[in-house]
Motif scaffolding. Sequence first.
Motif, PDB file in Angstrom:
ATOM      1  N   THR A   1       4.200 -12.819  -0.922  1.00 32.71           N
ATOM      2  CA  THR A   1       5.412 -13.625  -1.026  1.00 32.71           C
ATOM      3  C   THR A   1       5.293 -14.918  -0.224  1.00 32.71           C
ATOM      4  N   GLY A   2       4.232 -15.056   0.553  1.00 37.96           N
ATOM      5  CA  GLY A   2       3.999 -16.262   1.331  1.00 37.96           C
ATOM      6  C   GLY A   2       2.648 -16.179   2.004  1.00 37.96           C
ATOM      7  N   SER A   3       2.318 -17.215   2.746  1.00 42.17           N
ATOM      8  CA  SER A   3       1.072 -17.208   3.508  1.00 42.17           C
ATOM      9  C   SER A   3       1.215 -16.289   4.717  1.00 42.17           C
ATOM     10  N   ASN A   4       0.087 -15.721   5.149  1.00 42.35           N
ATOM     11  CA  ASN A   4       0.028 -14.907   6.365  1.00 42.35           C
ATOM     12  C   ASN A   4       0.903 -13.649   6.299  1.00 42.35           C
ATOM     13  N   VAL A   5       1.062 -13.098   5.082  1.00 41.68           N
ATOM     14  CA  VAL A   5       1.795 -11.838   4.963  1.00 41.68           C
ATOM     15  C   VAL A   5       0.870 -10.638   5.137  1.00 41.68           C
ATOM     16  N   GLY A   6      -0.426 -10.900   5.309  1.00 45.74           N
ATOM     17  CA  GLY A   6      -1.377  -9.817   5.527  1.00 45.74           C
ATOM     18  C   GLY A   6      -2.212  -9.476   4.314  1.00 45.74           C
ATOM     19  N   LYS A   7      -2.323 -10.391   3.343  1.00 46.77           N
ATOM     20  CA  LYS A   7      -3.091 -10.094   2.126  1.00 46.77           C
ATOM     21  C   LYS A   7      -4.550  -9.788   2.435  1.00 46.77           C
ATOM     22  N   SER A   8      -5.162 -10.603   3.299  1.00 49.09           N
ATOM     23  CA  SER A   8      -6.591 -10.413   3.587  1.00 49.09           C
ATOM     24  C   SER A   8      -6.859  -9.035   4.175  1.00 49.09           C
ATOM     25  N   MET A   9      -5.997  -8.613   5.090  1.00 54.15           N
ATOM     26  CA  MET A   9      -6.198  -7.308   5.718  1.00 54.15           C
ATOM     27  C   MET A   9      -5.912  -6.179   4.742  1.00 54.15           C
ATOM     28  N   LEU A  10      -4.897  -6.349   3.927  1.00 51.35           N
ATOM     29  CA  LEU A  10      -4.613  -5.331   2.913  1.00 51.35           C
ATOM     30  C   LEU A  10      -5.798  -5.148   1.976  1.00 51.35           C
ATOM     31  N   VAL A  11      -6.379  -6.258   1.525  1.00 55.03           N
ATOM     32  CA  VAL A  11      -7.528  -6.169   0.620  1.00 55.03           C
ATOM     33  C   VAL A  11      -8.715  -5.525   1.328  1.00 55.03           C
ATOM     34  N   ALA A  12      -8.951  -5.886   2.584  1.00 50.48           N
ATOM     35  CA  ALA A  12     -10.065  -5.269   3.319  1.00 50.48           C
ATOM     36  C   ALA A  12      -9.869  -3.760   3.424  1.00 50.48           C
ATOM     37  N   GLY A  13      -8.658  -3.340   3.750  1.00 50.68           N
ATOM     38  CA  GLY A  13      -8.398  -1.905   3.874  1.00 50.68           C
ATOM     39  C   GLY A  13      -8.509  -1.178   2.547  1.00 50.68           C
ATOM     40  N   LEU A  14      -8.007  -1.807   1.479  1.00 46.76           N
ATOM     41  CA  LEU A  14      -8.113  -1.188   0.155  1.00 46.76           C
ATOM     42  C   LEU A  14      -9.562  -1.136  -0.317  1.00 46.76           C
ATOM     43  N   CYS A  15     -10.333  -2.173   0.019  1.00 50.15           N
ATOM     44  CA  CYS A  15     -11.761  -2.149  -0.331  1.00 50.15           C
ATOM     45  C   CYS A  15     -12.458  -0.963   0.330  1.00 50.15           C
ATOM     46  N   ARG A  16     -12.184  -0.756   1.618  1.00 48.60           N
ATOM     47  CA  ARG A  16     -12.821   0.372   2.314  1.00 48.60           C
ATOM     48  C   ARG A  16     -12.320   1.701   1.740  1.00 48.60           C
ATOM     49  N   ALA A  17     -11.018   1.805   1.463  1.00 50.62           N
ATOM     50  CA  ALA A  17     -10.468   3.053   0.924  1.00 50.62           C
ATOM     51  C   ALA A  17     -11.072   3.370  -0.444  1.00 50.62           C
ATOM     52  N   ALA A  18     -11.196   2.361  -1.302  1.00 47.40           N
ATOM     53  CA  ALA A  18     -11.759   2.585  -2.636  1.00 47.40           C
ATOM     54  C   ALA A  18     -13.242   2.908  -2.567  1.00 47.40           C
ATOM     55  N   THR A  19     -13.950   2.244  -1.641  1.00 48.82           N
ATOM     56  CA  THR A  19     -15.381   2.511  -1.474  1.00 48.82           C
ATOM     57  C   THR A  19     -15.605   3.950  -1.018  1.00 48.82           C
ATOM     58  N   ARG A  20     -14.735   4.434  -0.143  1.00 47.18           N
ATOM     59  CA  ARG A  20     -14.864   5.826   0.319  1.00 47.18           C
ATOM     60  C   ARG A  20     -14.573   6.829  -0.791  1.00 47.18           C
ATOM     61  N   ARG A  21     -13.971   6.386  -1.871  1.00 49.65           N
ATOM     62  CA  ARG A  21     -13.754   7.247  -3.028  1.00 49.65           C
ATOM     63  C   ARG A  21     -14.984   7.308  -3.925  1.00 49.65           C
TER      64      ARG A  21
END
Length: 476
Positions: free
Chosen positions: A9-29
């Motif tokens: 919804t704006g800059s600095n809402v945490g998109k980069s960190m969310l994507v990093a965490g989802l990348c690790r979660a999906a990779t662990r699958r």
Amino acid sequence: MVAVMIQGTGSNVGKSMLVAGLCRAATRRGLSVAPFKPQNMSNNAAVTADGGEIGRAQALQARACGLEPHTDMNPVLLKPETDRGAQVILQGRAIGRAEARDYQGLKPRLLGGVLDSFARLSAAHDLVIVEGAGSPAEVNLRPRDIANMGFARAAGVPVVLAGDIDRGGVIAQIVGTQAVIDAGDAAMIRGFLVNKFRGDPRLFDDGYRMIEARTGWRGFGVVPWFADAHRLPAEDAVDLRASGGTGLHVVCLTLSRIANFDDLDPLAAEPGLRLTMLAPGQAIPGDAGLVIVPGTKSTLGDLAFLRAQGWDIDLAAHHRRGGHVLGICGGYQMLGRTIDDPSGADGVAGQVAGLGLLDVTTVMAPDKRLTRVTGTALGQPVSGYEIHMGRTDGPDCARPFAHVPDPDGAISADGRVTGSYLHGLFSDDAFRAAFLARLGAASRPGFEAGVDAALDDLADHLEAHLDVAALLAVAR
């Protein structure tokens, strides 16, 4: 193609960190996962294995996937040089500079490169997790957009919208986004999540249901504040942080175009020193043991900025008191006697006097050096990367800082002023310990392992508070 896009919804809402965490979660699958950001704006860049540069956040996301960073992961990188202009990087290579108004005309050309990079990643991996930039609610930028809905619709990628409750007004953020975007863009959004909640998430149950009712979108969860975010590299200069340690006082000058500032993250993690990010207008403290002049996107512009703060006078006094100085990349260039820019590669053509703390001179050139390096410094193994324009020579280069394998950097005759073109050198535990030991400070090993552990903890955090399986299923 299987992909999902996290927009904010704006800059600095945490998109980069969310994507990093989802990348690790999906990779662990057990999935082969790659990150992707069509367009990033940052002076915090990483050098890729294929010899280009991308945003540092995408390099961290690649790490979360167990991949080497690649230029296809961030095909358009804008590196601000002035308040209105930026260097434009396309698929890892600089293609020129553009003023903000002129950049709009470049976008049709850039979109082709964005889609080509996305197609290659999609063909090579089971899942691509895409990060937007800014907000799709900036509808004035929607024509020719390549960062949010313009990309999502061109590539057919479904979207999950992230709101930031920490800044307040998250209901209006999410509902208002739906209200201002057009129906075709809204149809790309499959749901929402709420990020950065402090306190008991159940207190937001009514607000969460209200967003679902108003938008018709499903919610994927409420993510509490991730307290260990400081263990991961910061993406933006607005996230620069000091440390609350004790002992050796390290002061870093916060330049107006500070670049590759994640060089400082390993120092911020050290309990045996105190790191201060010195804001403009503040004097260099008298108790500083080490002052760092960091990298910058505009050496000549930030040299003028440094002088405008009076830091040139403070640095000279700090050195006279017996203090140490380290210049990294552009900061190294500033420490010399002169900087000559005959072609205007860094701004206006001409020669400028440097700070004179190192007996070296720098000549700027249009070509940028982009390379990863390994070697030794202070008798310890060191690895890092170079990302700079210009060549530096002079008597103090006879005392190089490192060999990677060619000599790099310079050390003053008194041993208290050091310059180097190497970024990322403090990530190596043995080198960092040797460097700090010379300043009378101890070091704690395990920085790189700590980053990987933080990525695992972030993935666990998202798994605990989001319906990750349902969110990833949006990609199908």
